[in-house]
Design an enzyme around this catalytic site. Sequence first.
Site, mmCIF file in Angstrom:
data_model
loop_
_atom_site.group_PDB
_atom_site.id
_atom_site.type_symbol
_atom_site.label_atom_id
_atom_site.label_comp_id
_atom_site.label_asym_id
_atom_site.label_seq_id
_atom_site.Cartn_x
_atom_site.Cartn_y
_atom_site.Cartn_z
ATOM 1 N N ASP A 211 1.787 25.245 55.085
ATOM 2 C CA ASP A 211 3.079 24.933 54.673
ATOM 3 C C ASP A 211 3.934 25.265 53.448
ATOM 4 O O ASP A 211 3.187 25.404 52.600
ATOM 5 C CB ASP A 211 3.150 23.193 54.771
ATOM 6 C CG ASP A 211 2.784 22.966 56.349
ATOM 7 O OD1 ASP A 211 2.488 23.943 57.333
ATOM 8 O OD2 ASP A 211 2.633 21.631 56.837
ATOM 9 N N ASP A 213 5.763 23.689 51.793
ATOM 10 C CA ASP A 213 6.206 22.531 50.791
ATOM 11 C C ASP A 213 4.778 21.993 50.036
ATOM 12 O O ASP A 213 4.840 20.935 49.691
ATOM 13 C CB ASP A 213 6.503 21.569 51.283
ATOM 14 C CG ASP A 213 6.260 21.140 52.618
ATOM 15 O OD1 ASP A 213 5.084 21.313 53.097
ATOM 16 O OD2 ASP A 213 6.939 20.154 53.457
ATOM 17 N N TRP A 273 7.950 18.546 66.135
ATOM 18 C CA TRP A 273 7.083 18.084 65.071
ATOM 19 C C TRP A 273 5.721 17.387 65.873
ATOM 20 O O TRP A 273 5.756 16.646 66.590
ATOM 21 C CB TRP A 273 7.511 17.175 64.175
ATOM 22 C CG TRP A 273 6.771 16.525 63.138
ATOM 23 C CD1 TRP A 273 6.607 17.047 61.938
ATOM 24 C CD2 TRP A 273 5.886 15.464 63.250
ATOM 25 N NE1 TRP A 273 5.477 16.348 61.163
ATOM 26 C CE2 TRP A 273 5.092 15.256 62.041
ATOM 27 C CE3 TRP A 273 5.816 14.420 64.105
ATOM 28 C CZ2 TRP A 273 4.286 14.177 61.847
ATOM 29 C CZ3 TRP A 273 4.904 13.401 64.156
ATOM 30 C CH2 TRP A 273 4.206 13.364 62.746
ATOM 31 N N GLU A 276 0.221 19.883 66.768
ATOM 32 C CA GLU A 276 -0.306 21.061 66.760
ATOM 33 C C GLU A 276 -1.610 21.345 65.984
ATOM 34 O O GLU A 276 -2.487 21.862 66.316
ATOM 35 C CB GLU A 276 0.702 22.265 66.509
ATOM 36 C CG GLU A 276 0.897 22.513 64.831
ATOM 37 C CD GLU A 276 1.281 21.142 64.152
ATOM 38 O OE1 GLU A 276 2.168 20.469 65.015
ATOM 39 O OE2 GLU A 276 1.419 21.471 63.116
ATOM 40 N N ASP A 277 -1.452 20.525 64.840
ATOM 41 C CA ASP A 277 -2.681 20.485 64.088
ATOM 42 C C ASP A 277 -3.984 19.958 64.585
ATOM 43 O O ASP A 277 -5.083 20.219 64.358
ATOM 44 C CB ASP A 277 -2.459 20.117 62.566
ATOM 45 C CG ASP A 277 -1.534 18.772 62.693
ATOM 46 O OD1 ASP A 277 -1.347 18.411 64.004
ATOM 47 O OD2 ASP A 277 -1.268 18.045 61.460
ATOM 48 N N MET A 303 3.159 17.426 47.663
ATOM 49 C CA MET A 303 4.080 17.948 48.709
ATOM 50 C C MET A 303 5.447 17.764 48.168
ATOM 51 O O MET A 303 5.696 16.778 47.413
ATOM 52 C CB MET A 303 4.002 17.190 50.075
ATOM 53 C CG MET A 303 4.692 17.791 51.036
ATOM 54 S SD MET A 303 5.085 16.558 52.523
ATOM 55 C CE MET A 303 6.427 15.806 51.953
ATOM 56 N N HIS A 306 11.175 15.887 51.092
ATOM 57 C CA HIS A 306 12.234 16.427 51.797
ATOM 58 C C HIS A 306 12.822 15.422 52.926
ATOM 59 O O HIS A 306 11.700 14.887 53.557
ATOM 60 C CB HIS A 306 11.800 17.996 52.330
ATOM 61 C CG HIS A 306 10.612 18.261 53.455
ATOM 62 N ND1 HIS A 306 10.825 17.979 54.452
ATOM 63 C CD2 HIS A 306 9.471 18.100 53.124
ATOM 64 C CE1 HIS A 306 9.595 18.054 55.220
ATOM 65 N NE2 HIS A 306 8.809 18.216 54.378
ATOM 66 N N ARG A 308 13.555 15.192 57.091
ATOM 67 C CA ARG A 308 13.491 15.988 58.358
ATOM 68 C C ARG A 308 14.331 16.972 58.536
ATOM 69 O O ARG A 308 15.345 16.748 58.540
ATOM 70 C CB ARG A 308 13.279 14.804 59.524
ATOM 71 C CG ARG A 308 12.695 15.454 60.702
ATOM 72 C CD ARG A 308 12.402 14.447 61.765
ATOM 73 N NE ARG A 308 11.541 13.643 61.606
ATOM 74 C CZ ARG A 308 10.088 13.652 61.982
ATOM 75 N NH1 ARG A 308 9.819 15.102 62.255
ATOM 76 N NH2 ARG A 308 9.335 12.714 61.510
HETATM 77 N N1 UDH Z 1 9.141 24.264 58.482
HETATM 78 C C1 UDH Z 1 10.064 25.002 57.747
HETATM 79 N N2 UDH Z 1 11.650 24.694 58.428
HETATM 80 C C2 UDH Z 1 11.814 23.709 59.131
HETATM 81 C C3 UDH Z 1 10.623 22.967 59.831
HETATM 82 C C4 UDH Z 1 9.273 23.201 59.273
HETATM 83 O O1 UDH Z 1 10.016 25.957 57.159
HETATM 84 O O2 UDH Z 1 12.980 23.554 59.753
HETATM 85 C C5 UDH Z 1 7.688 24.656 57.980
HETATM 86 C C6 UDH Z 1 7.450 24.438 56.680
HETATM 87 O O3 UDH Z 1 6.493 25.429 56.114
HETATM 88 C C7 UDH Z 1 7.008 22.959 56.511
HETATM 89 C C8 UDH Z 1 6.029 23.204 57.918
HETATM 90 O O4 UDH Z 1 6.665 24.128 58.783
HETATM 91 O O5 UDH Z 1 6.271 22.908 55.383
HETATM 92 C C9 UDH Z 1 5.707 21.830 58.528
HETATM 93 O O6 UDH Z 1 6.964 21.210 58.888
HETATM 94 P P1 UDH Z 1 7.335 19.694 58.004
HETATM 95 O O7 UDH Z 1 7.433 19.915 56.541
HETATM 96 O O8 UDH Z 1 8.607 19.133 58.771
HETATM 97 O O9 UDH Z 1 6.075 18.883 58.389
HETATM 98 P P2 UDH Z 1 5.812 17.568 57.618
HETATM 99 O O10 UDH Z 1 4.763 16.771 58.469
HETATM 100 O O11 UDH Z 1 7.198 16.730 57.483
HETATM 101 O O12 UDH Z 1 5.387 17.910 56.284
HETATM 102 C C10 UDH Z 1 7.821 16.267 58.637
HETATM 103 C C11 UDH Z 1 9.203 15.480 58.315
HETATM 104 C C12 UDH Z 1 8.904 14.294 57.424
HETATM 105 C C13 UDH Z 1 10.140 13.764 57.359
HETATM 106 C C14 UDH Z 1 10.090 12.674 56.094
HETATM 107 C C15 UDH Z 1 11.223 11.850 55.755
HETATM 108 N N3 UDH Z 1 10.997 11.133 54.832
HETATM 109 C C1 NGS Z 2 -0.084 12.800 63.037
HETATM 110 C C2 NGS Z 2 0.199 13.922 63.897
HETATM 111 C C3 NGS Z 2 -0.117 15.153 63.145
HETATM 112 C C4 NGS Z 2 0.484 15.277 61.593
HETATM 113 C C5 NGS Z 2 0.156 14.139 60.829
HETATM 114 C C6 NGS Z 2 0.532 13.895 59.548
HETATM 115 O O1 NGS Z 2 0.260 11.773 63.697
HETATM 116 O O2 NGS Z 2 0.572 16.523 63.816
HETATM 117 O O3 NGS Z 2 0.222 12.813 61.491
HETATM 118 O O4 NGS Z 2 1.893 13.967 59.731
HETATM 119 N N1 NGS Z 2 0.084 14.080 65.032
HETATM 120 C C7 NGS Z 2 0.456 13.631 66.113
HETATM 121 O O5 NGS Z 2 1.476 13.269 66.020
HETATM 122 C C8 NGS Z 2 -0.302 13.746 67.256
HETATM 123 S S1 NGS Z 2 2.529 13.660 58.259
HETATM 124 O O6 NGS Z 2 2.553 12.565 57.864
HETATM 125 O O7 NGS Z 2 2.249 14.600 57.288
HETATM 126 O O8 NGS Z 2 4.110 14.123 58.902
HETATM 127 O O9 NGS Z 2 0.382 16.356 60.964
#
Ligand code: UDH
Ligand code: NGS
Length: 366
Positions: A211, A213, A273, A276-277, A303, A306, A308
Amino acid sequence: MGRNMTAVTPMPGRGLHVTCLAVMVLCGVHLAVTLFYYLDVHVYTGQMMRRFGNFMESERLSIPANSTGPSSAGPTRTGSSTAVSSPPPLQPCPETSPLLVGPLEIGFSQSVNLEDVQKINPLVREGGRFAPVECTALQKVAIIIPFRNRLQHLNYWLYYLHPILQRQQLDYGVYVINQHGEDTFNRAKLLNVGFMEALKVYDYSCFVFSDVDLIPMDDRNIYKCYSQPRHLAVSMDKFGFRLPYNQYFGGISALSKEQHEKINGFPNDYWGWGGEDDDIYNRIVFKGMSISRPSGGIGKCRMIRHNRDQNNAPNPQRFNRISQTRQTMQHDGLNSLVYKVLEVKKYPLYTFIDVDIGGPGRPPSR
Ligand code: UDH
Ligand code: NGS
């Protein structure tokens, strides 16, 4: 007597002759020695130039920088064959790089200027490529970053990661895979695209999927592949420096080319979102592999906070999908991957690949 006298009297002409001979012999020896050193220096220089040339060309031809033998000569190299022996190959880099420093201070309060990042990483070549000059890297690693509209995060990533990866003595390249357009984001499909596209550039043996970030807090968390698929983001600040759950495989992971192919790559059909992992984790386990991880201390990551992103809402189908991985992994993955590359741009610190991957229910343009 007079004749004898004549015979023993030193003759000035003969003495001169002997002296001349001696001088000529000395000159000859001198010339030979000079020639020897002259040729030696030129042969050495030629070898160094050839070594550099091989290194530059290896990337273009997708052959190992230190490979020898006919297969690496290639059609464009016929002119370079001479009787000169090649220089001794570089030694393999040590199993543990002596350049590592351990725990790192990571923060995001100062903004990053990419020109400065370029200046402090003079050995990183166009497209974000690097290989150590002091030894042959043990692995060729493609770093794949799924991306859309996160330039500020990418700048931090480049600022922190380039020095770390160089200290890890890896032969690496950075590939930012940009999802073109506004369709729902699809992280895993972008990672599959990165795998395929990086292999067109160089014969990478290892793929680190990160990722944009996430920044490691210790350079002993090596961005390379292991005998089992590797999870690198094991203790993130946002989870209180703990694994959120045992099967968690998100954030940063590393799979060898063989491991990635064995699981048919990643799923292409997780739009939005989440999940997939977990599907990737299931694939690994269903193929009889297990997850390797660094210790919680070495695996610490920060991290960049950011909100959503737009068009990346939680995928309502994710729970249903991860319950079916065993079946879907047969036909959803590398063997069903369809996309269209719109542009490849080599920036000084990374390669940017803009791609149309379609959207939920929309195939990519042709
Ligand atoms: N990513 C992008 N652009 C996007 C979406 C995702 O570049 O519009 C890439 C980026 O590399 C990111 C990765 O996909 O680090 C994973 O996406 P994510 O950062 O959205 O996933 P994460 O689980 O965060 O880290 C989910 C949203 C959390 C919101 C929290 C609000 N406080
Ligand atoms: C799980 C998600 C994963 C995700 C993890 C951490 O619940 O994809 O949380 O998310 N699985 C499902 O939703 C089935 S996080 O807190 O980083 O946004 O990676």
